[in-house]
Design an enzyme around this catalytic site. Structure first.
Site, PDB file in Angstrom:
ATOM      1  N   THR A  53       0.808  -1.199   0.000  1.00 26.24           N
ATOM      2  CA  THR A  53       0.000   0.000   0.000  1.00 26.24           C
ATOM      3  C   THR A  53       0.857   1.271   0.000  1.00 26.24           C
ATOM      4  O   THR A  53       1.952   1.311   0.542  1.00 26.24           O
ATOM      5  CB  THR A  53      -0.901  -0.002   1.264  1.00 26.24           C
ATOM      6  OG1 THR A  53      -1.543  -1.240   1.277  1.00 26.24           O
ATOM      7  CG2 THR A  53      -1.865   1.133   1.303  1.00 26.24           C
ATOM      8  N   THR A  81      -3.021   0.251  -3.464  1.00 23.29           N
ATOM      9  CA  THR A  81      -2.392  -0.932  -2.878  1.00 23.29           C
ATOM     10  C   THR A  81      -2.457  -2.171  -3.758  1.00 23.29           C
ATOM     11  O   THR A  81      -3.320  -2.275  -4.630  1.00 23.29           O
ATOM     12  CB  THR A  81      -3.086  -1.267  -1.526  1.00 23.29           C
ATOM     13  OG1 THR A  81      -2.358  -2.269  -0.848  1.00 23.29           O
ATOM     14  CG2 THR A  81      -4.511  -1.730  -1.703  1.00 23.29           C
ATOM     15  N   ASN A 113      -2.023  -4.759  -1.532  1.00 26.91           N
ATOM     16  CA  ASN A 113      -2.172  -5.355  -0.200  1.00 26.91           C
ATOM     17  C   ASN A 113      -0.828  -5.667   0.437  1.00 26.91           C
ATOM     18  O   ASN A 113      -0.123  -4.771   0.828  1.00 26.91           O
ATOM     19  CB  ASN A 113      -3.098  -6.575  -0.210  1.00 26.91           C
ATOM     20  CG  ASN A 113      -3.484  -6.961   1.217  1.00 26.91           C
ATOM     21  OD1 ASN A 113      -3.452  -6.135   2.120  1.00 26.91           O
ATOM     22  ND2 ASN A 113      -3.829  -8.217   1.429  1.00 26.91           N
ATOM     23  N   ASP A 170      -8.047  -9.692   2.464  1.00 26.43           N
ATOM     24  CA  ASP A 170      -8.777  -8.700   3.274  1.00 26.43           C
ATOM     25  C   ASP A 170     -10.222  -9.143   3.550  1.00 26.43           C
ATOM     26  O   ASP A 170     -10.928  -8.535   4.351  1.00 26.43           O
ATOM     27  CB  ASP A 170      -8.770  -7.325   2.595  1.00 26.43           C
ATOM     28  CG  ASP A 170      -7.525  -6.512   2.967  1.00 26.43           C
ATOM     29  OD1 ASP A 170      -6.816  -6.912   3.908  1.00 26.43           O
ATOM     30  OD2 ASP A 170      -7.269  -5.481   2.327  1.00 26.43           O
ATOM     31  N   SER A 212     -11.618  -2.772   3.810  1.00 27.31           N
ATOM     32  CA  SER A 212     -10.324  -2.098   3.852  1.00 27.31           C
ATOM     33  C   SER A 212     -10.195  -1.242   5.107  1.00 27.31           C
ATOM     34  O   SER A 212     -11.196  -0.893   5.734  1.00 27.31           O
ATOM     35  CB  SER A 212     -10.206  -1.209   2.616  1.00 27.31           C
ATOM     36  OG  SER A 212      -9.034  -0.437   2.663  1.00 27.31           O
ATOM     37  N   SER A 213      -8.958  -0.901   5.443  1.00 21.46           N
ATOM     38  CA  SER A 213      -8.716   0.081   6.507  1.00 21.46           C
ATOM     39  C   SER A 213      -8.167   1.377   5.924  1.00 21.46           C
ATOM     40  O   SER A 213      -7.832   2.301   6.667  1.00 21.46           O
ATOM     41  CB  SER A 213      -7.681  -0.458   7.499  1.00 21.46           C
ATOM     42  OG  SER A 213      -8.140  -1.629   8.088  1.00 21.46           O
ATOM     43  N   GLY A 243      -0.349   0.761   5.823  1.00 18.55           N
ATOM     44  CA  GLY A 243      -0.098   0.152   7.142  1.00 18.55           C
ATOM     45  C   GLY A 243      -1.166  -0.800   7.626  1.00 18.55           C
ATOM     46  O   GLY A 243      -1.245  -1.081   8.817  1.00 18.55           O
TER      47      GLY A 243
HETATM   48  O1  DON Z   1      -7.106  -2.229   2.369  1.00 23.32           O
HETATM   49  C1  DON Z   1      -6.471  -2.515   3.363  1.00 23.32           C
HETATM   50  O2  DON Z   1      -6.796  -2.197   4.486  1.00 23.32           O
HETATM   51  C2  DON Z   1      -5.161  -3.288   3.193  1.00 23.32           C
HETATM   52  N1  DON Z   1      -5.189  -4.029   1.970  1.00 23.32           N
HETATM   53  C3  DON Z   1      -4.032  -2.306   3.232  1.00 23.32           C
HETATM   54  C4  DON Z   1      -2.694  -2.992   3.182  1.00 23.32           C
HETATM   55  C5  DON Z   1      -1.586  -2.155   3.648  1.00 23.32           C
HETATM   56  O3  DON Z   1      -1.745  -1.028   4.038  1.00 23.32           O
HETATM   57  C6  DON Z   1      -0.258  -2.807   3.653  1.00 23.32           C
HETATM   58  N2  DON Z   1       0.735  -1.855   4.037  1.00 23.32           N
HETATM   59  N3  DON Z   1       1.528  -1.797   4.810  1.00 23.32           N
END
Ligand code: DON
Length: 587
Positions: free
Chosen positions: A399, A417, A419, A441, A470-471, A491
């Site tokens: 991401t 991202t 992921n 996810d 997602s976050s 993150g």
């Molecule tokens: O959408 C999401 O919440 C995750 N796929 C984000 C992944 C992410 O931030 C990885 N990074 N460090």
């Protein structure tokens, strides 16, 4: 090529090389010893804020920031610059984002005062099934959901970027994609964060011939630091997209390469998935905090709801008086995160498939009810924290991030991202495109946790065409309808904590922009029942107090990298988190 060699020392020594930058000598707020320590440790070699009056940009790369600068120099608008950054960062951070992934963008248009939330995230393939990640014994198979062909969702990046550019861009697409093509063609030196991803994924990359060819040397080892990473196939792919638009990806030769690869590898994605991919224009989540308006990403992200909920729950606490990084502030903020993450696990999923009570969760009265459950004196074990009760609405309701602002009142925050680090660790042959592993996810089953320890729930079960929860929390904070701050981070689940805290630092504690994003952060996601605090941790007496209150504190990195731009009295500022190679530029 020469400029890349000149940039080598910047990458290897972590020196910020963007222009123009100004040392921030803003006064350090009282009671912030811990962050000074952290700052000195990680940021002494970093310049602080880029300052200008026409635009400000902050990206998690060096070349991506320069791409935006080039586009503004060619009289492109903010959307041209954001799309140029997106394509360039896809090249510069192939382990974090890319054309095989997806993302979200929040765009506030100065001229119309409208804020758009654009969802171009991956979707579940039509052939996906609820139990596809369960082993025969009924346990979740995290290897299957995190690595390889089954972990990939239908990519949305190209559709999203091109649709956004078509609607709002000014320069031709070919000019906007040009910096990315140049970077893929000529390469750039491998830098620490990329090297770390290649090392971690070396064994998986080895198994995929197209990935091996690009990311490993002829001994099948990750390229060393400083090696010039050239991505010829990706350059070709970008050229085709620049010429033909999204058609070539969703209904043309690039799509055909995807379909063939998925058929060869016995994956699920088909031509029908590509033809049916739709970008979704959604209503942003809105909140307010002490006179600031907060606009953030709605479901299928949980980010916006929980950033707003976090702030709502703390609005009446006068944290500023209680002190930055004081025991009381950390305790209340940790409990605010705990409550938000417990709600995330109960209520959040793709709103096109499940009823998400967005209004209820972002309601001030609900926040006040949740706030009453917090303890001022002790940590609450996660078993004592349940989700709250909100009335469901009647209607159905690795991401990267970059932020931009200009002098026309426009602001953009976009998180994109594939992921996990290197996504599925596979490259579609001939295209140079790394596949995402966004299917992880989703929840493999209720109670199972994903790559980021997020707890699986029914609301986030796998259904064909559904979007995984997602976050990602691209957020724009405004005052009287004018953008003040555009912010976000990569993150995983930590994004919510990092974005929410950075906003709190900036608008509650009045910490300067750069310090707001660099200072140590904490994260509590309800489960696991642990309070993570960035090294070197808070002041020793605060740490002692938190432990006495019952927190299981772990001093370990809260791994986000926040990119922010701000507007302060007609001055535009950009700041990139020094935890990575991000840079900012302003003019
Ligand atoms: O959408 C999401 O919440 C995750 N796929 C984000 C992944 C992410 O931030 C990885 N990074 N460090």
């Amino acid at each position: 090529m020469k400029k890349h060699i000149l940039l080598l020392p910047c990458l290897l020594l972590f020196i910020q090389c963007s222009v123009p930058v100004k040392k921030a000598d803003a006064p350090v707020p009282q009671g912030a010893e811990a962050y000074i320590l952290a700052k000195a440790e990680r940021a002494e070699h970093k310049s602080a804020e880029a300052v200008g009056t026409h635009y400000a940009v902050s990206t998690q790369g060096i070349f991506a920031t320069q791409a935006a600068k080039k586009i503004f120099a060619q009289k492109g608008n903010i959307i041209d610059a954001a799309v140029a950054v997106s394509f360039a960062i896809a090249v510069e951070r192939p382990h974090s984002t890319g054309l095989g992934g997806g993302g979200f963008m929040l765009f506030h248009e100065g001229k119309t005062k409208k804020t758009y939330a654009i969802d171009f995230r991956e979707r579940a393939p039509l052939l996906a099934t609820e139990k596809m990640f369960l082993k025969a014994d009924g346990t979740a198979d995290s290897n299957l959901s995190q690595n390889g062909i089954m972990s990939a969702g239908v990519p949305g990046m190209v559709a999203g970027l091109i649709e956004i550019h078509k609607r709002f861009g000014k320069l031709p697409l070919s000019k906007v994609i040009a910096p990315a093509i140049d970077l893929a063609e000529n390469g750039f030196p491998v830098y620490p964060n990329l090297k770390n991803a290649l090392d971690n994924k070396q064994e998986l990359l080895k198994k995929d011939p197209a990935a091996r060819e690009i990311f490993l040397d002829n001994k099948e080892k990750a390229w060393p630091m400083g090696h010039i990473l050239v991505q010829k196939d990706l350059a070709k792919t970008l050229r085709k997209i620049a010429k033909n638009g999204k058609k070539i990806f969703y209904n043309g030769e690039i799509g055909d390469a995807f379909v063939k690869f998925f058929a060869d590898q016995k994956g699920l994605l088909s031509k029908k998935d590509l033809l049916g991919y739709q970008v979704k224009w959604r209503e942003p989540v809105k909140g307010n905090y002490k006179g600031f308006e907060i606009y953030s990403m709605p479901p299928p992200s949980s980010g916006g709801i929980h950033v707003v909920q976090f702030l709502n729950q703390l609005e009446n606490d006068n944290l500023k008086e209680k002190g930055l990084l004081s025991t009381t502030s950390i305790n209340l903020a940790a409990q605010s995160l705990q409550a938000a993450f417990a709600d995330r696990a109960e209520y959040l999923g793709d709103p096109d498939f499940v009823n998400v009570p967005t209004k209820g969760l972002t309601d001030k009265e609900y926040a006040a009810r949740r706030r009453k459950e917090f303890s001022e004196t002790t940590a609450r074990p996660s078993t004592a924290v349940g989700h709250g009760f909100v009335v469901p609405p009647h209607e159905s309701t690795q991401t990267t991030h970059f932020s931009l602002m200009d002098d026309q009142g426009n602001a953009i925050a976009s998180t994109q991202t594939i992921n996990g680090q290197m996504g599925a660790s596979m490259v579609v042959p001939g295209t140079g495109i790394v596949l995402n592993n966004e299917m992880d996810d989703f929840s493999a089953k209720p109670g199972a946790s994903n790559l980021f320890g997020a707890i699986g729930t029914n609301a986030n079960a796998i259904v064909p065409k559904k979007t995984p929860l997602s976050s990602m929390s691209p957020t724009i904070v405004m005052k009287d309808g004018i953008p003040k701050l555009a912010i976000g981070a990569p993150g995983g689940t930590r994004i919510i904590s990092c974005v929410a805290q950075s906003i709190l630092n900036y608008i509650e504690f009045n910490v300067p922009l750069y310090e707001s994003i660099t200072m140590i952060r904490y994260h509590h996601q309800w489960l696991p029942d642990v309070l993570d605090i960035d090294p070197p941790g808070p002041r020793p007496e605060v740490l002692r107090d938190l432990e006495r209150m019952g927190y299981k504190v772990q001093i370990r990195e809260v791994p986000c990298s926040v990119m922010a731009v701000a507007h302060e009295d007609k001055i535009l500022k950009g700041a990139a988190d020094p935890r990575d190679i991000g840079t900012s530029v302003a003019n």
